[in-house]
Design a protein around this motif. Structure first.
Motif, mmCIF file in Angstrom:
data_model
loop_
_atom_site.group_PDB
_atom_site.id
_atom_site.type_symbol
_atom_site.label_atom_id
_atom_site.label_comp_id
_atom_site.label_asym_id
_atom_site.label_seq_id
_atom_site.Cartn_x
_atom_site.Cartn_y
_atom_site.Cartn_z
ATOM 1 N N HIS A 195 -7.658 5.110 -2.735
ATOM 2 C CA HIS A 195 -6.791 6.232 -2.307
ATOM 3 C C HIS A 195 -6.399 7.166 -3.443
ATOM 4 O O HIS A 195 -5.925 8.277 -3.192
ATOM 5 C CB HIS A 195 -5.488 5.761 -1.628
ATOM 6 C CG HIS A 195 -5.648 5.243 -0.238
ATOM 7 N ND1 HIS A 195 -5.693 6.067 0.864
ATOM 8 C CD2 HIS A 195 -5.788 3.981 0.242
ATOM 9 C CE1 HIS A 195 -5.816 5.331 1.959
ATOM 10 N NE2 HIS A 195 -5.897 4.058 1.613
ATOM 11 N N GLU B 118 0.852 -1.188 0.000
ATOM 12 C CA GLU B 118 0.000 0.000 0.000
ATOM 13 C C GLU B 118 0.881 1.229 0.000
ATOM 14 O O GLU B 118 1.573 1.528 0.973
ATOM 15 C CB GLU B 118 -0.936 0.041 1.216
ATOM 16 C CG GLU B 118 -1.839 1.291 1.161
ATOM 17 C CD GLU B 118 -2.947 1.280 2.195
ATOM 18 O OE1 GLU B 118 -2.714 0.804 3.314
ATOM 19 O OE2 GLU B 118 -4.045 1.759 1.878
ATOM 20 N N HIS C 263 -10.431 -1.151 -0.936
ATOM 21 C CA HIS C 263 -11.108 -0.756 0.308
ATOM 22 C C HIS C 263 -11.682 0.648 0.196
ATOM 23 O O HIS C 263 -11.102 1.604 0.676
ATOM 24 C CB HIS C 263 -10.201 -0.939 1.537
ATOM 25 C CG HIS C 263 -8.883 -0.216 1.487
ATOM 26 N ND1 HIS C 263 -7.999 -0.324 0.439
ATOM 27 C CD2 HIS C 263 -8.282 0.613 2.377
ATOM 28 C CE1 HIS C 263 -6.931 0.413 0.688
ATOM 29 N NE2 HIS C 263 -7.079 1.004 1.869
HETATM 30 ZN ZN LIG Z 1 -5.727 2.333 2.867
#
Ligand SMILES: [Zn+2]
Length: 314
Positions: free
Chosen positions: A173, A103, A194
């Protein structure tokens, strides 16, 4: 049985060495509770907020090494996998499956060859951005000047190389401009690991209806996020029911084949009624109350994610 596309347990391991134990810990994810919750596959993020860490690549390598150690320690109960074939094989042996992800692609520091090294280290998904600008592009933001910015030239190279390698491109994101660049240029389906619906909760980390539809049209999936600020900022109670409303809304926009799970366990704290991976049953019950059929619940639990992983991983 379920697949969770995102947790930050490895980040917890970096912060609290005393609890560095994948079999049993006081965080939200461990092998014991994955078993209790009937997990099929848990994706583990090597979370490297590259703008805040001097040498993000070294930091990420340490995280991978920790997971390799844990895999050796609990080798009869847990394996790191790189394909759905391995997932099903281990499942048959009553073993838990973990898959490694990164990430914040900022840990590449503009060096494309690092992507190949990460692939060799069994990383099979990369979330291109976190909440800071990096070598790939710009993050989600309430500032339209940032939000509308697309991928940087290196970002296009990264997406192309990930497609070639069979590494999954994750748009959670990312800035809206970056999202549309990925949709336009990726030759493989992409996912949002997510994120929730911006229509129901107006946060830049969430996806607009147009984005939800675009992901669906490109064979992608969305992992719904358990963080209360991406579900409903104003609610203190009833968040689980509200989360199922996100699922209903995104299904209505993009179809049932789009919906998967990306809990964000160990990256979040808050009032959602599901505190750890051993209690996922609460979500299945909430979906039944919302009128979802057992066949549709199975798609959300693991069938959509399994289909996607099977298609994109080489
Ligand atoms: Zn995240």
């Amino acid at each position: 049985m379920y697949i969770d596309l995102h947790c930050d347990t490895l980040w917890k391991f970096m912060e609290d060495k005393g609890q560095r134990n994948l079999l049993h810990n006081s965080f939200s994810v461990d092998i014991e509770r994955l078993r209790k919750g009937n997990s099929l596959l848990q994706l583990f993020a090597c979370f490297v907020p590259s703008a805040q860490i001097e040498d993000g690549y070294e930091y990420g390598m340490k995280m991978i090494a920790i997971m390799e150690d844990q895999e050796k320690l609990w080798k009869n109960q847990f394996s790191i996998v790189t394909s759905m074939e391995e997932v099903w094989k281990n499942h048959g042996l009553d073993k838990q499956n973990g898959m490694l992800t990164v990430e914040d692609g900022g840990m590449l520091c503009g060096r494309l060859e690092r992507l190949d090294d990460l692939y060799k280290k069994r990383i099979r998904l990369m979330t291109l951005l976190w909440n800071d600008e990096n070598c790939i592009g710009y993050p989600n933001s309430t500032d339209p000047g940032i939000m509308n910015k697309g991928l940087k030239p290196f970002g296009f190279e990264v997406v192309q190389r990930m497609n070639e390698l069979g590494m999954i491109v994750d748009v959670s994101h990312l800035s809206d401009g970056g999202f549309w660049d990925v949709i336009k240029h990726s030759k493989e389906p992409v996912l949002a690991s997510h994120s929730n619906s911006r229509n129901l909760c107006n946060h830049p980390r969430n996806l607009t209806d147009e984005m939800v539809k675009a992901l669906a049209n490109h064979g992608g999936i969305i992992g719904v996020n358990f963080y209360h600020r991406f579900i409903d900022d104003a609610l203190e109670e009833g968040l689980l029911d509200r989360l199922t409303e996100h699922i209903v809304h995104m299904r209505n926009q993009g179809g049932i084949d789009l919906i998967a799970l990306g809990t964000d366990f160990d990256g979040i704290t808050g009032p959602l009624e599901i505190p750890d991976c051993g209690q996922m049953e609460l979500l299945w019950m909430a979906l039944r109350r919302k009128g979802f059929s057992e066949a549709d619940i199975e798609k959300i639990q693991y069938k959509n994610a399994a289909r996607f992983l099977n298609e994109v991983l080489k």
